[in-house]
Design a protein around this motif. Sequence first.
Motif, short mmCIF file in Angstrom:
data_model
loop_
_atom_site.label_atom_id
_atom_site.label_comp_id
_atom_site.label_asym_id
_atom_site.label_seq_id
_atom_site.Cartn_x
_atom_site.Cartn_y
_atom_site.Cartn_z
N TYR A 155 18.56 -27.25 3.60
CA TYR A 155 18.94 -28.25 2.59
C TYR A 155 18.39 -27.88 1.22
CZ TYR A 155 19.29 -32.73 0.19
OH TYR A 155 19.56 -33.73 -0.72
N LEU A 156 17.14 -27.42 1.18
CA LEU A 156 16.55 -27.03 -0.11
C LEU A 156 17.27 -25.82 -0.69
CD1 LEU A 156 12.74 -27.51 0.62
CD2 LEU A 156 14.25 -29.00 -0.70
N SER A 157 17.68 -24.89 0.17
CA SER A 157 18.41 -23.72 -0.32
C SER A 157 19.75 -24.11 -0.94
CB SER A 157 18.63 -22.72 0.82
OG SER A 157 17.40 -22.26 1.34
N MET A 158 20.49 -24.98 -0.23
CA MET A 158 21.78 -25.42 -0.76
C MET A 158 21.61 -26.21 -2.05
SD MET A 158 23.70 -26.55 2.75
CE MET A 158 25.19 -27.00 1.86
N THR A 159 20.60 -27.08 -2.08
CA THR A 159 20.36 -27.87 -3.29
C THR A 159 19.93 -26.97 -4.45
OG1 THR A 159 19.65 -29.71 -1.89
CG2 THR A 159 19.09 -29.82 -4.21
N GLY A 160 19.09 -25.97 -4.16
CA GLY A 160 18.67 -25.05 -5.21
C GLY A 160 19.84 -24.26 -5.77
N GLY A 161 20.74 -23.79 -4.88
CA GLY A 161 21.92 -23.06 -5.36
C GLY A 161 22.82 -23.92 -6.23
N SER A 162 23.02 -25.17 -5.81
CA SER A 162 23.87 -26.07 -6.60
C SER A 162 23.23 -26.39 -7.95
CB SER A 162 24.13 -27.36 -5.82
OG SER A 162 24.80 -27.09 -4.60
N ALA A 163 21.91 -26.59 -7.95
CA ALA A 163 21.22 -26.88 -9.22
C ALA A 163 21.27 -25.69 -10.17
CB ALA A 163 19.77 -27.28 -8.94
N GLY A 164 21.06 -24.48 -9.61
CA GLY A 164 21.15 -23.29 -10.46
C GLY A 164 22.54 -23.08 -11.03
N LEU A 224 34.56 -14.80 -4.28
CA LEU A 224 33.15 -15.15 -4.17
C LEU A 224 32.96 -16.44 -3.39
CD1 LEU A 224 30.20 -14.60 -5.05
CD2 LEU A 224 30.66 -15.98 -7.08
N GLU A 225 33.79 -17.42 -3.65
CA GLU A 225 33.70 -18.69 -2.91
C GLU A 225 33.95 -18.48 -1.42
OE1 GLU A 225 36.42 -21.35 -4.72
OE2 GLU A 225 35.01 -21.98 -6.29
N THR A 226 34.86 -17.56 -1.07
CA THR A 226 35.13 -17.29 0.34
C THR A 226 33.90 -16.73 1.04
OG1 THR A 226 37.45 -16.85 -0.20
CG2 THR A 226 36.63 -16.06 1.92
N VAL A 227 33.25 -15.78 0.40
CA VAL A 227 32.03 -15.19 0.99
C VAL A 227 30.94 -16.24 1.13
CG1 VAL A 227 30.25 -13.44 0.70
CG2 VAL A 227 32.62 -12.92 0.09
N VAL A 228 30.79 -17.10 0.12
CA VAL A 228 29.76 -18.15 0.17
C VAL A 228 30.04 -19.13 1.30
CG1 VAL A 228 28.83 -20.12 -1.10
CG2 VAL A 228 29.16 -17.94 -2.25
N ILE A 229 31.29 -19.51 1.48
CA ILE A 229 31.65 -20.45 2.55
C ILE A 229 31.37 -19.85 3.93
CG2 ILE A 229 33.62 -21.54 3.68
CD1 ILE A 229 34.73 -22.15 0.92
N VAL A 230 31.68 -18.55 4.09
CA VAL A 230 31.40 -17.90 5.37
C VAL A 230 29.89 -17.83 5.63
CG1 VAL A 230 31.59 -15.72 6.64
CG2 VAL A 230 33.54 -16.60 5.36
N LEU A 231 29.11 -17.52 4.63
CA LEU A 231 27.65 -17.48 4.79
C LEU A 231 27.09 -18.85 5.15
CD1 LEU A 231 26.61 -15.09 1.87
CD2 LEU A 231 26.60 -14.61 4.32
N MET A 280 21.92 -17.77 -3.28
CA MET A 280 21.62 -16.66 -4.19
C MET A 280 22.90 -16.02 -4.72
SD MET A 280 19.22 -15.07 -5.70
CE MET A 280 17.84 -15.72 -4.75
N LEU A 281 23.90 -15.89 -3.87
CA LEU A 281 25.16 -15.30 -4.31
C LEU A 281 25.85 -16.19 -5.35
CD1 LEU A 281 27.01 -12.89 -3.84
CD2 LEU A 281 28.17 -14.20 -2.06
N VAL A 282 25.78 -17.51 -5.17
CA VAL A 282 26.36 -18.43 -6.15
C VAL A 282 25.65 -18.30 -7.49
CG1 VAL A 282 26.59 -20.87 -6.74
CG2 VAL A 282 27.22 -20.08 -4.46
N ILE A 283 24.33 -18.21 -7.46
CA ILE A 283 23.57 -18.10 -8.70
C ILE A 283 23.87 -16.77 -9.40
CG2 ILE A 283 21.23 -17.91 -9.64
CD1 ILE A 283 20.32 -19.87 -7.52
N ILE A 284 23.99 -15.68 -8.62
CA ILE A 284 24.30 -14.38 -9.21
C ILE A 284 25.68 -14.39 -9.87
CG2 ILE A 284 24.77 -11.96 -8.69
CD1 ILE A 284 22.58 -12.12 -6.55
N GLY A 285 26.69 -14.93 -9.17
CA GLY A 285 28.03 -14.97 -9.74
C GLY A 285 28.10 -15.82 -11.00
N THR A 286 27.48 -16.99 -10.96
CA THR A 286 27.48 -17.86 -12.14
C THR A 286 26.68 -17.25 -13.27
OG1 THR A 286 27.57 -19.74 -10.60
CG2 THR A 286 27.12 -20.23 -12.90
N GLY A 287 25.59 -16.54 -12.92
CA GLY A 287 24.78 -15.89 -13.95
C GLY A 287 25.54 -14.79 -14.67
#
Length: 245
Positions: free
Chosen positions: A89-98, A208-215, A226-233
């Motif tokens: 949960y913290l990982s998902m929340t951290g990715g969404s916040a980033g 990118l969204e497809t890979v994130v959903i599979v992970l 981490m992948l979401v943060i890298i792509g958005t960055g």
Amino acid sequence: TLVQPRASCPRPLVQQPVHGGAEEATEACPGENVLREMHGQIHPAIAQAGRENREQNGRTALPKDHWTRTVIELAKTLYSRHRGVIQAYLSMTGGSAGRLVLSLVYFICIANGLSIAEFGLFATASAAGIMISRILAFGFMSPLYRVATVKPLLVGTYSLGFLVGAVASLPLIALVSFGVYHAVFSADMALSVFTAFIAAEVVCWRGLETVVIVLNGLGRFGKAAMLVIIGTGLRTAAAVIFASA
């Protein structure tokens, strides 16, 4: 019937000292003497029991930080039992916040680098690209996510099916994009610019969204965040370069 009066106990005369040293003769009942003797024996026992009770309460009194320690121990127990769920949960929340913070910086840079009319055109083209990107693989992303959740061994097979569907859907995406461009954007935007919007949304961001959903379906929430943060960055870095140019 007549009520017989209760016989009173005989009260012999006893001598009791009075003020001034004189003695006064009073009557005493044998029953009263017995009660006095019992009281003299019971009263010290009651006092001793009261003292022992107070000492026991003093020894068993809870410390002031008892409830704080109890709450801390309860929190530690819950964390040890549900550590995986909490970390996920913290990982998902951290990715969404980033992603939220980086997206805010991204739109601020774009808004500062474009005029109001240009920014409106940019937002409209981005929205059109997001809608057209849903055609990719003909919606095969949902079965891919479900199989990643319940049958992870079949992820490779379904991923191959997704790629085949994505390639097969490209002509339809091109046809729809061409129609949308001529219907909405042909008077205000070059075809090459609109094509870049569609390619960025369909190939880059949708992939990118497809890979994130599979992970996420495989339970690898930290890597997905981490992948979401890298792509958005990367997108935000491009916007910063554009605004500073």
